[in-house]
Enzyme design. Structure first.
Site, short mmCIF file in Angstrom:
data_model
loop_
_atom_site.label_atom_id
_atom_site.label_comp_id
_atom_site.label_asym_id
_atom_site.label_seq_id
_atom_site.Cartn_x
_atom_site.Cartn_y
_atom_site.Cartn_z
N LYS A 1 21.97 -6.17 26.55
CA LYS A 1 22.32 -5.01 25.73
C LYS A 1 22.43 -5.44 24.27
O LYS A 1 22.90 -6.52 23.97
CB LYS A 1 23.68 -4.44 26.16
CG LYS A 1 23.65 -3.73 27.49
CD LYS A 1 25.01 -3.29 27.93
CE LYS A 1 25.59 -2.22 27.05
NZ LYS A 1 26.88 -1.71 27.55
N ARG B 1 41.43 4.14 32.49
CA ARG B 1 41.57 5.43 31.83
C ARG B 1 41.67 6.57 32.81
O ARG B 1 42.34 7.56 32.56
CB ARG B 1 40.37 5.68 30.90
CG ARG B 1 40.28 4.70 29.75
CD ARG B 1 39.00 4.85 29.02
NE ARG B 1 37.91 4.45 29.91
CZ ARG B 1 36.64 4.35 29.57
NH1 ARG B 1 36.29 4.66 28.34
NH2 ARG B 1 35.73 3.97 30.41
N SER C 1 34.49 3.10 23.30
CA SER C 1 33.75 2.67 22.11
C SER C 1 32.52 3.54 21.91
O SER C 1 32.18 3.91 20.78
CB SER C 1 33.33 1.20 22.24
OG SER C 1 34.45 0.37 22.27
N HIS D 1 41.90 -0.13 23.42
CA HIS D 1 41.87 -1.57 23.69
C HIS D 1 43.14 -2.24 23.17
O HIS D 1 43.75 -3.06 23.86
CB HIS D 1 40.67 -2.25 23.00
CG HIS D 1 39.33 -1.82 23.46
ND1 HIS D 1 38.35 -1.42 22.59
CD2 HIS D 1 38.78 -1.73 24.71
CE1 HIS D 1 37.25 -1.11 23.26
NE2 HIS D 1 37.49 -1.29 24.56
#
Length: 159
Positions: A41, A90, A127, A17
């Site tokens: 969440k 990514r 993460s 990040h």
């Protein structure tokens, strides 16, 4: 003023990040890290904790600030006067999802999305993966700032 938003949940912030935020800060006058409040969440860290960690991790960038938002990203961008969203990619698997979101965002509001390839050092990093490594006693110190790693260890011991 050229202003961009780097959105995400940042639970917790990783060096991947920070790589994207740092590179974006060189391209824009101001970069706003938008921490998504996802009410469906439960994160490991509270929104306030994530904002605090992001603030500490990006303190060396004079043109970066952190804010939270809920709802549509494009509404947050409008409220911040940002015409651009920066998304790190990514792998190709990220692109499929992010392309759909980018096309929806420009259709909804004209907010552009710029894709920034992740530094290969962090192309596998997430993460969730960092949390799993630390949860099972692994060393994630190469993937998060030291103070984030310490907070991860402490939090996971509590859970």
């Amino acid at each position: 003023m050229r202003r961009a938003v780097c959105p995400g949940s940042f639970d917790p912030v990783t060096n991947g990040h920070l790589d994207i935020v740092g590179r974006a800060s060189r391209l824009f006058d101001e970069v706003i890290i938008g921490v998504l409040i996802n009410q469906s969440k439960t994160g490991l860290f509270t929104i306030e904790e994530r904002i605090e960690m992001l603030g500490e991790a990006t303190a060396s960038y004079e043109n970066v600030r952190v804010a939270s938002f809920h709802g549509l990203l494009v509404d947050f961008c409008r409220s911040q006067g940002a015409a651009v969203v920066i998304k790190g990619l990514r792998a190709v698997s990220d692109f499929d999802y992010e392309l759909q979101m980018a096309q929806m965002n420009i259709g909804l509001s004209g907010v552009e999305t710029l894709f920034m390839p992740t530094n290969p050092l962090y192309s596998f990093l997430s993460s969730s993966l960092v949390k799993d490594v630390v949860k099972w006693g692994g060393d994630a110190s190469a993937y998060v700032p030291d103070f984030v790693g310490e907070r991860l260890v402490t939090r996971l011991k509590q859970n």
